[in-house]
Each structure stands twice: as C-alpha cells, then as structure tokens.
Design a protein around this motif. Structure first.
Motif, PDB file in Angstrom:
ATOM      1  N   GLN A 297      79.806   4.677  25.094  1.00  0.00           N
ATOM      2  CA  GLN A 297      78.918   5.130  24.024  1.00  0.00           C
ATOM      3  C   GLN A 297      77.463   5.213  24.519  1.00  0.00           C
ATOM      4  O   GLN A 297      76.733   6.149  24.184  1.00  0.00           O
ATOM      5  N   GLU A 298      77.072   4.192  25.319  1.00  0.00           N
ATOM      6  CA  GLU A 298      75.696   4.223  25.874  1.00  0.00           C
ATOM      7  C   GLU A 298      75.525   5.422  26.796  1.00  0.00           C
ATOM      8  O   GLU A 298      74.474   6.078  26.797  1.00  0.00           O
ATOM      9  N   ARG A 299      76.567   5.718  27.577  1.00  0.00           N
ATOM     10  CA  ARG A 299      76.500   6.871  28.489  1.00  0.00           C
ATOM     11  C   ARG A 299      76.381   8.180  27.712  1.00  0.00           C
ATOM     12  O   ARG A 299      75.624   9.077  28.075  1.00  0.00           O
ATOM     13  N   LEU A 300      77.109   8.268  26.595  1.00  0.00           N
ATOM     14  CA  LEU A 300      77.036   9.469  25.770  1.00  0.00           C
ATOM     15  C   LEU A 300      75.643   9.641  25.167  1.00  0.00           C
ATOM     16  O   LEU A 300      75.139  10.752  25.021  1.00  0.00           O
ATOM     17  N   ARG A 301      75.031   8.501  24.775  1.00  0.00           N
ATOM     18  CA  ARG A 301      73.674   8.574  24.223  1.00  0.00           C
ATOM     19  C   ARG A 301      72.642   8.922  25.296  1.00  0.00           C
ATOM     20  O   ARG A 301      71.632   9.605  25.025  1.00  0.00           O
ATOM     21  N   LEU A 302      72.873   8.476  26.560  1.00  0.00           N
ATOM     22  CA  LEU A 302      71.881   8.635  27.643  1.00  0.00           C
ATOM     23  C   LEU A 302      71.838  10.068  28.192  1.00  0.00           C
ATOM     24  O   LEU A 302      70.768  10.560  28.563  1.00  0.00           O
ATOM     25  N   THR A 303      72.968  10.744  28.222  1.00  0.00           N
ATOM     26  CA  THR A 303      73.026  12.093  28.810  1.00  0.00           C
ATOM     27  C   THR A 303      72.091  13.083  28.106  1.00  0.00           C
ATOM     28  O   THR A 303      71.309  13.780  28.756  1.00  0.00           O
ATOM     29  N   PRO A 304      72.111  13.189  26.778  1.00  0.00           N
ATOM     30  CA  PRO A 304      71.170  14.123  26.132  1.00  0.00           C
ATOM     31  C   PRO A 304      69.710  13.702  26.289  1.00  0.00           C
ATOM     32  O   PRO A 304      68.817  14.543  26.249  1.00  0.00           O
ATOM     33  N   VAL A 305      69.493  12.379  26.434  1.00  0.00           N
ATOM     34  CA  VAL A 305      68.118  11.923  26.666  1.00  0.00           C
ATOM     35  C   VAL A 305      67.579  12.506  27.979  1.00  0.00           C
ATOM     36  O   VAL A 305      66.449  13.016  28.047  1.00  0.00           O
ATOM     37  N   ILE A 306      68.431  12.468  29.024  1.00  0.00           N
ATOM     38  CA  ILE A 306      68.017  13.010  30.326  1.00  0.00           C
ATOM     39  C   ILE A 306      67.822  14.522  30.227  1.00  0.00           C
ATOM     40  O   ILE A 306      66.824  15.078  30.704  1.00  0.00           O
ATOM     41  N   THR A 307      68.783  15.199  29.585  1.00  0.00           N
ATOM     42  CA  THR A 307      68.689  16.662  29.446  1.00  0.00           C
ATOM     43  C   THR A 307      67.431  17.052  28.677  1.00  0.00           C
ATOM     44  O   THR A 307      66.712  17.993  29.043  1.00  0.00           O
ATOM     45  N   GLY A 308      67.146  16.322  27.600  1.00  0.00           N
ATOM     46  CA  GLY A 308      65.952  16.621  26.808  1.00  0.00           C
ATOM     47  C   GLY A 308      64.680  16.389  27.590  1.00  0.00           C
ATOM     48  O   GLY A 308      63.722  17.183  27.506  1.00  0.00           O
ATOM     49  N   ALA A 309      64.640  15.283  28.356  1.00  0.00           N
ATOM     50  CA  ALA A 309      63.444  14.990  29.153  1.00  0.00           C
ATOM     51  C   ALA A 309      63.229  16.058  30.229  1.00  0.00           C
ATOM     52  O   ALA A 309      62.095  16.485  30.486  1.00  0.00           O
ATOM     53  N   GLN A 310      64.335  16.496  30.848  1.00  0.00           N
ATOM     54  CA  GLN A 310      64.218  17.542  31.876  1.00  0.00           C
ATOM     55  C   GLN A 310      63.743  18.857  31.269  1.00  0.00           C
ATOM     56  O   GLN A 310      62.923  19.565  31.843  1.00  0.00           O
ATOM     57  N   SER A 311      64.263  19.183  30.091  1.00  0.00           N
ATOM     58  CA  SER A 311      63.841  20.410  29.417  1.00  0.00           C
ATOM     59  C   SER A 311      62.363  20.353  29.050  1.00  0.00           C
ATOM     60  O   SER A 311      61.607  21.313  29.237  1.00  0.00           O
ATOM     61  N   SER A 312      61.954  19.193  28.526  1.00  0.00           N
ATOM     62  CA  SER A 312      60.538  19.021  28.176  1.00  0.00           C
ATOM     63  C   SER A 312      59.659  19.097  29.409  1.00  0.00           C
ATOM     64  O   SER A 312      58.567  19.691  29.381  1.00  0.00           O
ATOM     65  N   SER A 313      60.143  18.511  30.505  1.00  0.00           N
ATOM     66  CA  SER A 313      59.371  18.548  31.752  1.00  0.00           C
ATOM     67  C   SER A 313      59.209  19.981  32.255  1.00  0.00           C
ATOM     68  O   SER A 313      58.128  20.389  32.698  1.00  0.00           O
ATOM     69  N   HIS A 314      60.291  20.765  32.189  1.00  0.00           N
ATOM     70  CA  HIS A 314      60.230  22.159  32.618  1.00  0.00           C
ATOM     71  C   HIS A 314      59.225  22.944  31.763  1.00  0.00           C
ATOM     72  O   HIS A 314      58.409  23.722  32.279  1.00  0.00           O
ATOM     73  N   ALA A 315      59.290  22.730  30.440  1.00  0.00           N
ATOM     74  CA  ALA A 315      58.363  23.426  29.549  1.00  0.00           C
ATOM     75  C   ALA A 315      56.919  23.012  29.829  1.00  0.00           C
ATOM     76  O   ALA A 315      56.005  23.858  29.857  1.00  0.00           O
ATOM     77  N   GLN A 316      56.708  21.728  30.049  1.00  0.00           N
ATOM     78  CA  GLN A 316      55.355  21.245  30.336  1.00  0.00           C
ATOM     79  C   GLN A 316      54.846  21.803  31.669  1.00  0.00           C
ATOM     80  O   GLN A 316      53.656  22.103  31.814  1.00  0.00           O
ATOM     81  N   ASN A 317      55.748  21.941  32.645  1.00  0.00           N
ATOM     82  CA  ASN A 317      55.343  22.514  33.939  1.00  0.00           C
ATOM     83  C   ASN A 317      54.905  23.966  33.788  1.00  0.00           C
ATOM     84  O   ASN A 317      53.956  24.413  34.431  1.00  0.00           O
ATOM     85  N   GLU A 318      55.598  24.715  32.941  1.00  0.00           N
ATOM     86  CA  GLU A 318      55.194  26.102  32.706  1.00  0.00           C
ATOM     87  C   GLU A 318      53.816  26.159  32.049  1.00  0.00           C
ATOM     88  O   GLU A 318      52.966  26.988  32.415  1.00  0.00           O
ATOM     89  N   VAL A 319      53.592  25.273  31.095  1.00  0.00           N
ATOM     90  CA  VAL A 319      52.272  25.219  30.450  1.00  0.00           C
ATOM     91  C   VAL A 319      51.209  24.828  31.473  1.00  0.00           C
ATOM     92  O   VAL A 319      50.108  25.402  31.504  1.00  0.00           O
ATOM     93  N   LEU A 320      51.548  23.849  32.322  1.00  0.00           N
ATOM     94  CA  LEU A 320      50.592  23.419  33.350  1.00  0.00           C
ATOM     95  C   LEU A 320      50.273  24.554  34.310  1.00  0.00           C
ATOM     96  O   LEU A 320      49.111  24.748  34.704  1.00  0.00           O
TER      97      LEU A 320
END
Length: 508
Positions: A297-320
C-alpha cells in the motif's frame, strides 16, 4: 633615381635538369644576351631547353618554377641539381638546389660563408638578400606567355595590386582591409544587439526573483524525488524478503506436522505440543502477510508522488528556461543600451579612417598611374600610333559597366581592347608596360623576355632591343626562335643544341 637592386648572374650549372644532362654556362659580359637553339632530333627550335634556363634560375632561387615536381628530373635519372652563382649589390651568392623524387635540398653560400639552417630559413635569407620573393621576381623580371603577363589577363584586382606594389603601399591596403573588416564586424554587432526588450531595471529584478523562486522549488522537488526513490528502493528490497520468509515458515509448519518424535531425544511429540508450535508459526506468518500488505500500500501511494514530483519538476524547468532566456535577452539589451553610443562613435571613427586611407590610396594611385601613362605613351610614340590610359574608377561605356581599374588602348580617337590589337602590338604594349613598371619601382635589374619579341616586325624588334640596351636592367635575356645575328657581337648569343634528347650549350 639610383637603382638599389643591382643583380648580375655569373654562371649556371645544370645536372639532369629536364633535357640537360651535364651543362655549365658562364654568362657573357654583355647587357643583352640572346638565347636561341636548334634540335637536331626534330629540325626545329622548339623543346631545345631555352625556357628551361629561365626555369632553372627560378628553381635555384625559389625552389619553384613553371616545371613542377618530378618533371624537373631528367628521365632515367634519380635526381636533378642546379647551381647558380650571382652577384647582388656586391655580395656573391652561390645557390645549389637538388631535387630527388619528392624531396629537395638547398645549400647557400654568401661571400664564401656557408649558411646553415632549414630550407625555409635559407629561403628567407635569399629573399631578404635579393629583396624579392618569387612572385615579385616574376612580376618584374619575366615577360612570357605562361605567367599571364599580357594586359588582357590582368584582372582589375591584379592591376591595382601591381600599382600598389609600385607605390609600396601594400601595407596601407592591408590596413584598409583590416579597418573595413573591423567596421563590418562592429556593424554586425550593432545589428545583433538592437534593443529587443525594454531595458527596465524593475523587470530585470522581477525576472531574477522569479528565477530564484523557481530554482528553490526545483531544489525541493529534486530532494523529494531523490528521497521518494530511495524509499521506493527500500520498499522493493523489503518486499523481496517477505515472500521467502513466509515460504520458509510454511515449510516449518509442514515439518512439525509430519514429525512424531523429537529429532533430538526421540521422545514422542504430543498433539498439544504440535498445535502450540503450529499456532506460533501461523501467527508469525500472519504478521509477515500484514507487513507485506502495508508495504505494498505504501508503494502504491509513493509511485504517484514520484510521478507528480517529476512532472512538476519538468514544468518548472520549462518555466525556468523561458525565464533565463528572457533574462539573457534583457541583460543583452541593457548592456547594448550602455555600449551602443560608444559603439556608434567607434564605428564613425572607422568610417572616417577608411575614408582617409582610401582617399590617400586613390590619390597615390592616380599619381603613379599618370606617371606610368606618361612613360608608356612616350615609349609607345616611338614605335606606333597607340597610346594608353589607366582608369581607376568605374565608368559606363556603351551600356557596359567597366571594372574599377583597367588600361584603355587608343588609336587616334578610337578605343581598343587589348585583344583587338595585333599580336605584335600586344607584345609591344605588354613589354613597354613591364619596362615602365620596373623603371619606376626599380625592383629588379634582370629581365627575361621569353618569345616576347618574336611577334614584332624587324624594325620594332630592333627598336625594342635598342631600348633594352639603354634601360636600367643590368642583364637582359632574350629567348627567341629567331636566329638574328647580323647585329650580334661575338659571345653575345647562347646557342642550345639538342641531340638524342640531350641539350648542350654553345656560346657564339
């Protein structure tokens, strides 16, 4: 003007140079020397080796000539050598150049002193001693058809270069070219830094603050991604250990269930004891299964957290990236605003300097071209009804745009191109142009006229020879097919003979 480049060729020794096998020539003590020849193999004067003497001198002095590479070496021989002895402004030079396959060597003696060094170093000594390199020697010392000396083959740039060389203003032209290059580069720079963003300091500060915030957010996201991926790796490891543990416990249950006696003391195992052990192991299995479910269950909760952080990082890099691009352009604009007035002022200085140098060069060329015109027309008037004019600016004639530096030939009021003249007139104009240029420049005191007089009629031929006799040249070598000998003195003619492919030298 006193000539400052007095040169006199004393002797020439050839070994396996083209058609010469072993030949030695001591040049006669005459100003004008005629070089003719006859081939007994063909019964003609072609291919006897007349021009080879000129090329051998060029090869000895500069290591290059019209004849290239292995063609210098006589067929059937492994190497060729030329030894040239000449006197220049009181110095006696002995130059020996050897060619073997693709390799050549050079030795140099000046006033009995052997000079040591590499070929480029010795060549530099020769050039400095003579005050001539190969191009200058060809320009001032050779008239032939091979090296494009006819005026029809002098391009606008070539003619201007000759005139600038006569004036000795080649460095000014180099300076002019350098100034023009710098002005053009500055113009390109000014065009590049044209203000594309309003150079607002407030906007600059806002962009810098935005960049700082985005980079801070990216740092937080990066740490979150790293920590989450590290925890995910730990979960994967722990999950990989639970299934083997459960399987091991189940195997223990089966073993206990199948045993009737203790493996150690052989005492009978009671049912109550078996049930107690099996219950204990079952509880441990249950704990591991509960842990497995919790980790999954913890692994299932952690996977979208990583995906979301990576997506946010990509978007922030484009803005940067957009922020940095805007910041760079704005900084360039601000810097351009600071430098633009200085750059414009500097560009104007270039324009002024170019104008001054260009006017000086133009005026100097006008003076020397008038001097050349006057001397050429004075000499041409003795031989023909032709006269010339050197044009230094673009003009339109009968709808045709002419180059900005060319020689016009006139007869009466009609203008002729060089190609419209007869072969004799072409030879006459070319020869006089060469003589006048050299007379003004005083660059060389040796002249080779290779077939340059053969196109002239007998009267003009004798007139030109008389002109050469009183010119400033110390030695004039006339290479010709003709056998004129009525006016020659003993020893003034060098006769070449060719038998069985070997050329020999006879002084007549």
């Amino acid at each position: 003007m006193e000539r400052n480049n007095k040169m006199y060729i004393r002797s020439l020794k050839l070994e396996n140079f083209q058609s010469f096998q072993d030949a030695k020539l001591d040049f006669p003590n005459f100003k004008t020397i005629f070089i003719t020849g006859i081939s007994r193999d063909t019964g003609s004067s072609n291919g006897v080796g007349k021009s080879s003497l000129k090329e051998a001198i060029l090869f000895a002095l500069f290591g290059k000539s019209k004849v290239k590479g292995a063609d210098i070496i006589r067929r059937g021989s492994k190497q060729s050598s030329v030894t040239l002895e000449l006197e220049h402004n009181g110095d006696v030079l002995i130059v020996t150049r050897v060619r073997k396959l693709q390799v050549s060597s050079l030795s140099l003696t000046i006033n009995g002193v052997v000079h040591k060094g590499t070929q480029p170093e010795l060549q530099e000594v020769i050039d400095k001693t003579l005050g001539l390199d190969m191009d200058s020697f060809i320009t001032y010392s050779i008239i032939d058809k091979v090296r494009d000396t006819e005026l029809s083959k002098l391009s606008s740039t070539d003619l201007r270069t000759v005139l600038q060389d006569v004036l000795g203003i080649g460095r000014l032209q180099t300076l002019l070219d350098s100034l023009s290059k710098d002005k053009n580069e500055l113009g390109a720079y000014l065009s590049k830094v044209h203000v594309r963003h309003y150079p607002s300091q407030k906007r600059l500060q806002t962009l810098k603050q935005t960049k700082t915030v985005i980079m801070s957010d990216l740092d937080i996201l990066s740490r979150r991604i790293v920590d989450s991926k590290s925890r995910l790796s730990t979960l994967d490891f722990e999950l990989s250990q639970i299934d083997p543990t459960i399987n091991s416990l189940m195997a223990q249950q089966q073993t206990i269930f199948a045993q009737d006696k203790c493996p150690t003391c052989q005492a009978e195992i009671t049912t109550e004891h078996k049930m107690a052990e099996l219950t204990k192991i079952q509880a441990e299995i249950g704990q591991n299964r509960a842990k497995l479910e919790s980790l999954e269950q913890e692994r299932l909760r952690l996977t979208p957290v990583i995906t979301g952080a990576q997506s946010s990082s990509h978007a922030q890099n484009e803005v940067l990236f957009r922020c940095l691009a805007a910041l760079t352009k704005l900084e360039e604009s601000i810097k351009s605003q600071v430098d633009i007035e200085k750059s414009i002022a500097k560009q104007q200085l270039f324009v002024t300097a170019i104008d001054i140098v260009q006017k000086y060069i133009t005026q100097a060329l006008a003076i020397v071209s008038t001097q050349i015109e006057d001397q050429m027309n004075a000499e041409l008037g003795r031989f023909s009804d032709l006269f010339c004019k050197i044009n230094l600016s673009k003009t339109t004639q009968q709808g045709q745009i002419l180059p900005n530096c060319y020689i016009s030939i006139f007869r009466e009021q009609y203008e002729y191109t060089y190609d419209m003249l007869s072969s004799g007139e072409q030879a006459l104009v070319s020869l006089i142009f060469k003589l006048v240029i050299n007379n003004i420049k005083h660059a060389s005191s040796i002249l080779f006229v290779d077939e340059g007089l053969d196109a002239l009629d007998a009267i003009n031929r004798e007139r030109i020879i008389s002109l050469l006799e009183v010119s400033d040249y110390q030695q004039v070598f006339i290479i010709s097919h003709r056998e004129d000998s009525s006016y020659l003195k003993a020893g003034q003619r060098i006769l070449l003979r060719k038998d069985d492919g070997v050329s020999t030298i006879v002084q007549v």
